[in-house]
Design an enzyme around this catalytic site. Structure first.
Site, PDB file in Angstrom:
ATOM      1  N   ASP A 114     -41.304  29.330  61.175  1.00  0.00           N
ATOM      2  CA  ASP A 114     -42.368  28.331  61.305  1.00  0.00           C
ATOM      3  C   ASP A 114     -43.691  29.066  61.469  1.00  0.00           C
ATOM      4  OD1 ASP A 114     -40.682  26.081  61.203  1.00  0.00           O
ATOM      5  OD2 ASP A 114     -40.252  26.224  63.340  1.00  0.00           O
TER       6      ASP A 114
ATOM      7  N   ASP B 190     -40.690  21.599  56.536  1.00  0.00           N
ATOM      8  CA  ASP B 190     -40.774  20.509  57.511  1.00  0.00           C
ATOM      9  C   ASP B 190     -41.761  19.440  57.042  1.00  0.00           C
ATOM     10  OD1 ASP B 190     -39.063  21.967  59.193  1.00  0.00           O
ATOM     11  OD2 ASP B 190     -40.728  22.889  60.265  1.00  0.00           O
TER      12      ASP B 190
END
Length: 157
Positions: free
Chosen positions: A111, A129
């Site tokens: 991330d 995401d």
């Protein structure tokens, strides 16, 4: 076929951006892009959203394979109709596969998109995401529009 190309584009951009972060930043290193709003922060997540179910890779493998199978099934069912629904499915598929690749090869997800919205430091996320979120929103909107059309048709009969 064109919808699968969209899926591949999402996977490509997801994986290339994750590779860039992993190869050029130390873990937890952060570069502020827009002060007080947006940073690139190298982070890893071995769970789902907000770190829930951390370390439960077997569960993510099973759920992801099921989701991918369902999405492909529906893409085949609706391939000649509902183009915006197909876009939503293609985006979801790209996001699911993007994070699945990380989970298989790294046992965690990379991330890096770090935003602060109205003072809330949102959990760090990635392109996959984002694709999952946008794709689900597309599908929900298309289902609502379809439902409204059906109700309008029934009211006119």
């Amino acid at each position: 076929m064109k919808y699968y190309i969209l899926t591949l584009i999402i996977i490509f951009f997801d994986q290339i951006t994750k590779w860039m972060v992993k190869s050029s930043m130390e873990l937890y290193e952060s570069v502020e892009v827009i002060p007080g709003f947006f940073s690139i922060t190298s982070h890893r997540n071995s769970g789902a959203a907000w770190g829930i179910l951390e370390g439960q890779m077997w569960l993510f493998y099973i759920v992801t394979v099921i989701v991918i199978g369902i999405i492909i099934y529906y893409m085949q069912q609706y391939k000649n109709s509902y183009p915006w629904l197909m876009v939503g499915f293609a985006i979801i598929l790209g996001g699911a596969i993007g994070n699945f690749i990380d989970r298989i090869y790294l046992q965690e997800v990379i991330d890096f998109i770090d935003v602060v919205i109205f003072g809330y430091d949102f959990p760090i996320f990635n392109i996959a995401d984002s694709a999952l979120t946008v794709g689900v929103i597309f599908v929900i909107i298309m289902m609502l529009i379809d439902e409204m059309k059906k109700k309008g048709k029934n009211a006119n009969e």
